[in-house]
Design a protein around this motif. Structure first.
Motif, short mmCIF file in Angstrom:
data_model
loop_
_atom_site.label_atom_id
_atom_site.label_comp_id
_atom_site.label_asym_id
_atom_site.label_seq_id
_atom_site.Cartn_x
_atom_site.Cartn_y
_atom_site.Cartn_z
N VAL A 61 0.84 -1.20 0.00
CA VAL A 61 0.00 0.00 0.00
C VAL A 61 0.87 1.24 0.00
O VAL A 61 0.50 2.28 -0.57
N THR A 62 2.06 1.19 0.61
CA THR A 62 2.98 2.33 0.58
C THR A 62 3.40 2.65 -0.85
O THR A 62 3.40 3.81 -1.27
N LYS A 88 12.22 1.76 -3.66
CA LYS A 88 11.83 0.40 -3.29
C LYS A 88 10.84 0.56 -2.15
O LYS A 88 11.23 0.71 -1.00
N SER A 89 9.56 0.58 -2.50
CA SER A 89 8.52 1.05 -1.59
C SER A 89 8.88 2.48 -1.21
O SER A 89 9.05 3.32 -2.08
N ASN A 90 9.03 2.81 0.08
CA ASN A 90 9.43 4.17 0.43
C ASN A 90 10.89 4.25 0.84
O ASN A 90 11.30 5.15 1.58
N ASP A 91 11.69 3.35 0.34
CA ASP A 91 13.13 3.37 0.56
C ASP A 91 13.80 4.03 -0.64
O ASP A 91 13.63 3.58 -1.77
N TYR A 139 -0.23 -5.54 5.07
CA TYR A 139 0.06 -4.12 4.92
C TYR A 139 -0.39 -3.59 3.56
O TYR A 139 0.14 -2.62 3.05
N ASN A 140 -1.38 -4.23 2.98
CA ASN A 140 -1.86 -3.84 1.67
C ASN A 140 -3.13 -3.01 1.72
O ASN A 140 -3.76 -2.77 0.70
N THR A 150 11.93 3.07 7.20
CA THR A 150 11.00 3.02 6.07
C THR A 150 9.58 2.98 6.63
O THR A 150 8.89 1.96 6.53
N PRO A 151 9.12 4.05 7.25
CA PRO A 151 7.80 4.03 7.90
C PRO A 151 6.67 3.81 6.90
O PRO A 151 6.69 4.34 5.79
N TRP A 152 5.73 3.02 7.32
CA TRP A 152 4.55 2.67 6.50
C TRP A 152 3.74 3.93 6.23
O TRP A 152 3.47 4.73 7.14
N LEU A 153 3.33 4.15 4.98
CA LEU A 153 2.61 5.36 4.59
C LEU A 153 1.14 5.11 4.33
O LEU A 153 0.39 6.04 4.09
N GLY A 154 0.70 3.87 4.31
CA GLY A 154 -0.69 3.59 4.00
C GLY A 154 -1.63 4.05 5.08
O GLY A 154 -1.35 3.96 6.27
#
Length: 321
Positions: free
Chosen positions: A6-7, A44-47, A196-197, A297-301
């Protein structure tokens, strides 16, 4: 896309709203480019390239992170590190200097995986560690701090979001069992989904949840009275069914400055800092607080749907504008 997070999704969606071009390279690995304004940035996601490699390595190992936090005077819960190879009949002698309840967690996991809370005595600690060592090599044993838990998101020199992470709860109707109430929440709340989706994860009726409600004299088959609210687990992690409440504008400026200082100490330009405190409105100078952990890499969703801050948009605007 099964493994597309989801991020990643919100970053791509917000990039397109900002008239930036997206190029998905390996969706199952969450690898993609965002192009625009003369720049091409690989995600890579939020990385991406903002955080130092040393900061990310230290943040990935809770023992190293806690060591640095203590070195620079940031308070953590009283802790002990115990390896599987050191596990024997006398290895729990250290608990004589600890105050129950305790929490245990792996040194190198995230999303709350492997965390077991509300451990009331030495025998329960032994049982939980034996179970944990079936999977993990090193566990951290900590005194459990019982204040409210907050996730603070730092971007460069600014706190852009502060939320109160709340464990999942159900409210009784006098008819359905706790198991049925959980199932109802999981199937009818459109924000909940697998792992986490989604904005919120499904509430997991796992062994940790069962143990937590049993200490409150309930089982999954118990029927709560109408209007009776029951907290389902001790931890408030994304993957185990948390809910959130926003405190971005209510957080005291001193405590915001503290979080920015922590992120700088670790060389992290984008950082999620988990704090436990009885009063987020007060300065950290006037009220107790404990640093729970860091996330590079904190989750943004879920921020778009559940708070006033669209963190993905804020990050992209900082990067491209």
């Amino acid at each position: 896309m099964k493994y597309w997070s989801v991020t990643s999704q919100v970053l791509v969606e917000e990039a397109e709203k900002l008239w930036l071009k997206t190029e998905i390279l390996v969706p199952e690995k969450n690898l993609f480019f965002i192009h625009g304004k003369g720049k091409s940035i690989l995600f890579k996601s939020n990385d991406f390239w903002w955080n130092t490699s040393l900061g990310t390595k230290i943040s990935n190992d809770k023992q190293l992170a806690y060591t640095i936090l203590q070195k620079y005077g940031f308070p953590i819960a009283k802790s002990h590190y115990l390896k599987k190879s050191e596990w024997n009949s006398t290895s729990l002698d250290f608990v004589e200097n600890f105050i129950f309840p305790l929490v245990i967690k792996p040194v190198d996991e995230d999303h709350g995986d492997g965390v077991m809370m509300d451990i009331r005595d030495r025998e329960e600690l032994r049982e939980k560690l034996e179970y944990a060592y079936e999977t993990y090599e090193t566990m951290i044993i900590q005194e459990q701090v019982a204040w409210d838990e907050f996730r603070v998101l730092v971007l460069y020199d600014e706190v852009i979001l502060a939320i109160n992470r709340r464990p999942p709860t159900v409210i009784g109707d006098g008819k359905r069992s706790i198991r049925e109430l959980i199932e109802y929440e999981n199937t009818t709340n459109p924000l909940r989904g697998e792992n986490y989706n989604s904005s919120l994860s499904y509430i997991k009726a796992d062994n940790e949840l069962k143990a937590f409600i049993e200490k409150q004299w309930f089982s999954l088959e118990s029927v709560l009275e109408s209007g009776q609210e029951l907290q389902l687990r001790g931890n408030s992690n994304i993957g185990t069914g948390w809910t959130i409440r926003e405190y971005t504008h209510a957080m005291h400026p001193d405590t915001k400055s503290l979080c920015i200082r922590i992120a700088k100490t670790f060389g992290l330009s984008l950082c999620g800092i988990d704090i436990i405190t009885p009063d987020i409105h007060a300065s950290y100078k006037d009220t107790p607080y404990t640093i729970l952990e860091l996330g590079w890499t904190p989750w943004l969703g879920g921020d778009r749907e559940l708070t006033s801050v669209n963190t993905a948009k804020v990050i992209l605007e900082k990067l491209f504008y």
